[in-house]
Design a protein around this motif. Structure first.
Motif, PDB file in Angstrom:
ATOM      1  N   GLU A 180      88.702  70.966-137.735  1.00  0.00           N
ATOM      2  CA  GLU A 180      88.171  70.322-138.936  1.00  0.00           C
ATOM      3  C   GLU A 180      87.553  68.970-138.598  1.00  0.00           C
ATOM      4  OE1 GLU A 180      87.386  70.547-143.000  1.00  0.00           O
ATOM      5  OE2 GLU A 180      88.531  72.009-141.831  1.00  0.00           O
ATOM      6  N   ALA A 181      88.224  68.192-137.743  1.00  0.00           N
ATOM      7  CA  ALA A 181      87.706  66.875-137.369  1.00  0.00           C
ATOM      8  C   ALA A 181      86.416  66.995-136.567  1.00  0.00           C
ATOM      9  CB  ALA A 181      88.758  66.112-136.562  1.00  0.00           C
ATOM     10  N   LEU A 182      86.373  67.923-135.624  1.00  0.00           N
ATOM     11  CA  LEU A 182      85.175  68.090-134.804  1.00  0.00           C
ATOM     12  C   LEU A 182      83.989  68.569-135.632  1.00  0.00           C
ATOM     13  CD1 LEU A 182      86.702  69.662-131.571  1.00  0.00           C
ATOM     14  CD2 LEU A 182      85.961  67.311-131.932  1.00  0.00           C
ATOM     15  N   LEU A 183      84.235  69.436-136.601  1.00  0.00           N
ATOM     16  CA  LEU A 183      83.144  69.900-137.452  1.00  0.00           C
ATOM     17  C   LEU A 183      82.613  68.769-138.329  1.00  0.00           C
ATOM     18  CD1 LEU A 183      84.412  73.439-138.538  1.00  0.00           C
ATOM     19  CD2 LEU A 183      82.570  72.902-136.949  1.00  0.00           C
ATOM     20  N   ILE A 184      83.487  67.890-138.787  1.00  0.00           N
ATOM     21  CA  ILE A 184      83.048  66.740-139.576  1.00  0.00           C
ATOM     22  C   ILE A 184      82.156  65.840-138.741  1.00  0.00           C
ATOM     23  CG2 ILE A 184      83.851  64.587-140.634  1.00  0.00           C
ATOM     24  CD1 ILE A 184      86.258  66.172-141.696  1.00  0.00           C
ATOM     25  N   LEU A 185      82.563  65.584-137.491  1.00  0.00           N
ATOM     26  CA  LEU A 185      81.789  64.713-136.626  1.00  0.00           C
ATOM     27  C   LEU A 185      80.499  65.369-136.165  1.00  0.00           C
ATOM     28  CD1 LEU A 185      84.653  63.189-134.462  1.00  0.00           C
ATOM     29  CD2 LEU A 185      83.387  62.102-136.316  1.00  0.00           C
ATOM     30  N   ALA A 186      80.465  66.700-136.119  1.00  0.00           N
ATOM     31  CA  ALA A 186      79.257  67.403-135.662  1.00  0.00           C
ATOM     32  C   ALA A 186      78.163  67.376-136.704  1.00  0.00           C
ATOM     33  CB  ALA A 186      79.591  68.852-135.298  1.00  0.00           C
ATOM     34  N   ARG A 187      78.533  67.188-137.971  1.00  0.00           N
ATOM     35  CA  ARG A 187      77.531  67.193-139.046  1.00  0.00           C
ATOM     36  C   ARG A 187      76.981  65.784-139.203  1.00  0.00           C
ATOM     37  NH1 ARG A 187      82.010  70.023-141.806  1.00  0.00           N
ATOM     38  NH2 ARG A 187      81.608  72.267-141.763  1.00  0.00           N
ATOM     39  N   ALA A 290      90.618  58.705-130.463  1.00  0.00           N
ATOM     40  CA  ALA A 290      89.169  58.727-130.268  1.00  0.00           C
ATOM     41  C   ALA A 290      88.475  59.367-131.459  1.00  0.00           C
ATOM     42  CB  ALA A 290      88.829  59.470-128.978  1.00  0.00           C
ATOM     43  N   ILE A 291      89.025  60.469-131.958  1.00  0.00           N
ATOM     44  CA  ILE A 291      88.448  61.132-133.130  1.00  0.00           C
ATOM     45  C   ILE A 291      88.581  60.241-134.362  1.00  0.00           C
ATOM     46  CG2 ILE A 291      88.713  63.076-134.710  1.00  0.00           C
ATOM     47  CD1 ILE A 291      89.463  64.796-132.361  1.00  0.00           C
ATOM     48  N   ALA A 292      89.766  59.633-134.550  1.00  0.00           N
ATOM     49  CA  ALA A 292      89.974  58.759-135.703  1.00  0.00           C
ATOM     50  C   ALA A 292      89.002  57.581-135.678  1.00  0.00           C
ATOM     51  CB  ALA A 292      91.422  58.262-135.727  1.00  0.00           C
ATOM     52  N   SER A 296      86.224  56.752-138.545  1.00  0.00           N
ATOM     53  CA  SER A 296      86.226  55.458-139.239  1.00  0.00           C
ATOM     54  C   SER A 296      84.875  54.773-139.127  1.00  0.00           C
ATOM     55  CB  SER A 296      87.330  54.564-138.680  1.00  0.00           C
ATOM     56  OG  SER A 296      87.006  54.119-137.360  1.00  0.00           O
ATOM     57  N   GLU A 297      84.238  54.880-137.962  1.00  0.00           N
ATOM     58  CA  GLU A 297      82.911  54.281-137.799  1.00  0.00           C
ATOM     59  C   GLU A 297      81.872  55.027-138.621  1.00  0.00           C
ATOM     60  OE1 GLU A 297      82.269  54.423-133.632  1.00  0.00           O
ATOM     61  OE2 GLU A 297      83.676  52.788-133.173  1.00  0.00           O
ATOM     62  N   ARG A 298      82.008  56.347-138.654  1.00  0.00           N
ATOM     63  CA  ARG A 298      81.019  57.156-139.373  1.00  0.00           C
ATOM     64  C   ARG A 298      81.036  56.873-140.869  1.00  0.00           C
ATOM     65  NH1 ARG A 298      79.542  62.703-139.222  1.00  0.00           N
ATOM     66  NH2 ARG A 298      78.097  63.054-140.948  1.00  0.00           N
ATOM     67  N   PHE A 299      82.219  56.699-141.446  1.00  0.00           N
ATOM     68  CA  PHE A 299      82.338  56.525-142.894  1.00  0.00           C
ATOM     69  C   PHE A 299      82.644  55.083-143.290  1.00  0.00           C
ATOM     70  CE2 PHE A 299      83.054  60.990-142.064  1.00  0.00           C
ATOM     71  CZ  PHE A 299      82.293  61.599-143.046  1.00  0.00           C
ATOM     72  N   HIS A 300      82.548  54.146-142.326  1.00  0.00           N
ATOM     73  CA  HIS A 300      82.695  52.711-142.597  1.00  0.00           C
ATOM     74  C   HIS A 300      84.065  52.381-143.175  1.00  0.00           C
ATOM     75  CE1 HIS A 300      78.418  52.577-141.787  1.00  0.00           C
ATOM     76  NE2 HIS A 300      78.208  53.482-142.737  1.00  0.00           N
ATOM     77  N   TRP A 301      85.094  52.978-142.581  1.00  0.00           N
ATOM     78  CA  TRP A 301      86.478  52.648-142.916  1.00  0.00           C
ATOM     79  C   TRP A 301      87.095  52.005-141.676  1.00  0.00           C
ATOM     80  CZ3 TRP A 301      87.528  58.283-144.918  1.00  0.00           C
ATOM     81  CH2 TRP A 301      86.908  58.449-146.168  1.00  0.00           C
TER      82      TRP A 301
END
Length: 326
Positions: A180-187, A290-292, A296-301
């Motif tokens: 789920e995390a990898l798919l979120i980051l892949a989009r 690393a995923i977290a 956090s960087e992607r969604f500005h959290w």
């Protein structure tokens, strides 16, 4: 067979044509101004007529120069209107440019067209990957979960088999969170996630059963402390996956004790309470953090990591656009 550099425009274009045209325009302008001034000096034309002619000549020169710059302006507009999902840049393909186009403009158009094609291809591969990976990875995980549940209900399965089944179920749940995390980051361009207003406390409580299932068989307990309640506008799935990764990391760091998730105003912290790891044990900060960090960087959290006495690690996520819930 000799291959042609794709960055070079097709057809024959003249380099420096733009500068030569500008030189001709301004050369003619100065020549006309000199002639007009001489006419005024020798009283061939009155001073007012000389001034009017100078203004007309300068205006014509400006219009001619602007016309020479028009292809660059049209190219800039084409890039501004470009949809990154499509490689189409209108008529700016190298083989569609007029032969009298300046070579620099033609090279810029050709390079932008190639760049647009690569971006469109990347977006298509991204969509294909996320669609195929979502199906091809989740389907076998679902089969493994169902098979593990069936094995766990088998009365003939001994104690050792039950422990093995629980490890399989726990690893399957961790793999689901990772996928789920990898798919979120892949989009990257189209995350495909529904945004809504949600209360973080409710999302955390909904995720607790899955987290407890992951911790089954380990001497670690999980607690949720809620001194405050707040809401966010975004994807509750992304928020849940981010917290999942931090909880998994805390469990990897801990040999035992309690992992505490605390909800403060605009902040969620994940910390470990209990016996600290031995000083000689390896620091297992790794893939989960690393995923977290990327989420956090992607969604500005913003994500903050601290290490206090006893090598106890604290992860703190800040949500700048949160709103309190009473």
């Amino acid at each position: 067979m000799v291959s042609r550099d794709r960055s070079q425009p097709a057809g024959v274009f003249h380099r420096g044509l733009f500068y030569r045209r500008l030189a001709i325009i301004f050369g003619l302008q100065w020549l006309a101004i000199v002639i007009v001034c001489l006419m005024g000096i020798y009283d061939v034309a009155p001073a007012s007529a000389v001034l009017v002619l100078i203004v007309i000549i300068s205006s014509l020169a400006w219009l001619a120069a602007r016309r020479q710059w028009a292809p660059v302006s049209r190219l800039a507009q084409a890039v501004s209107d470009w949809d990154e999902q499509s490689p189409d840049l209108g008529s700016w393909q190298a083989d569609q440019l007029p032969e009298r186009t300046d070579a620099d403009v033609a090279t810029l158009a050709s390079s932008l067209y190639g760049f647009a094609n690569r971006i469109a291809g990347y977006n298509q591969r991204e969509r294909n990957f996320t669609r195929d990976a979502s199906h091809e990875l989740r389907s076998p995980l679902t089969v493994i979960k169902m098979s593990a549940d069936m094995l766990a209900d088998d009365p003939m399965l001994g104690e050792f088999g039950q422990r093995s089944v629980q490890r399989i179920k726990r690893s399957t749940r961790e793999m689901e969170a990772l996928v789920e995390a990898l798919l979120i980051l892949a989009r990257e361009s189209d995350n495909g996630l529904t945004e809504e207003d949600f209360v973080v406390n409710d999302v955390l409580r909904d995720e607790l059963p899955d987290v407890l299932e992951m911790l089954e068989g380990r001497p670690i307990t999980l607690e949720l402390e809620e001194p405050a309640r707040f809401a966010l506008h975004g994807s509750p799935r992304v928020f849940a996956v981010l917290c999942w990764q931090l909880i998994r990391n805390a469990c990897q760091q801990a040999e035992g004790g309690t992992v505490v998730v605390t909800v403060m105003p605009g902040v969620v912290t994940v910390t470990h309470r209990g016996e600290a790891p031995a000083p000689t044990s390896a620091d297992r900060h790794g893939f989960e953090l690393a995923i977290a960090q990327r989420i956090s960087e992607r969604f500005h959290w913003p994500l903050e990591l601290q290490t206090r006495e006893g090598r106890r690690h604290i992860a703190r996520i800040r949500f700048p656009e949160s709103s309190p819930v009473t």
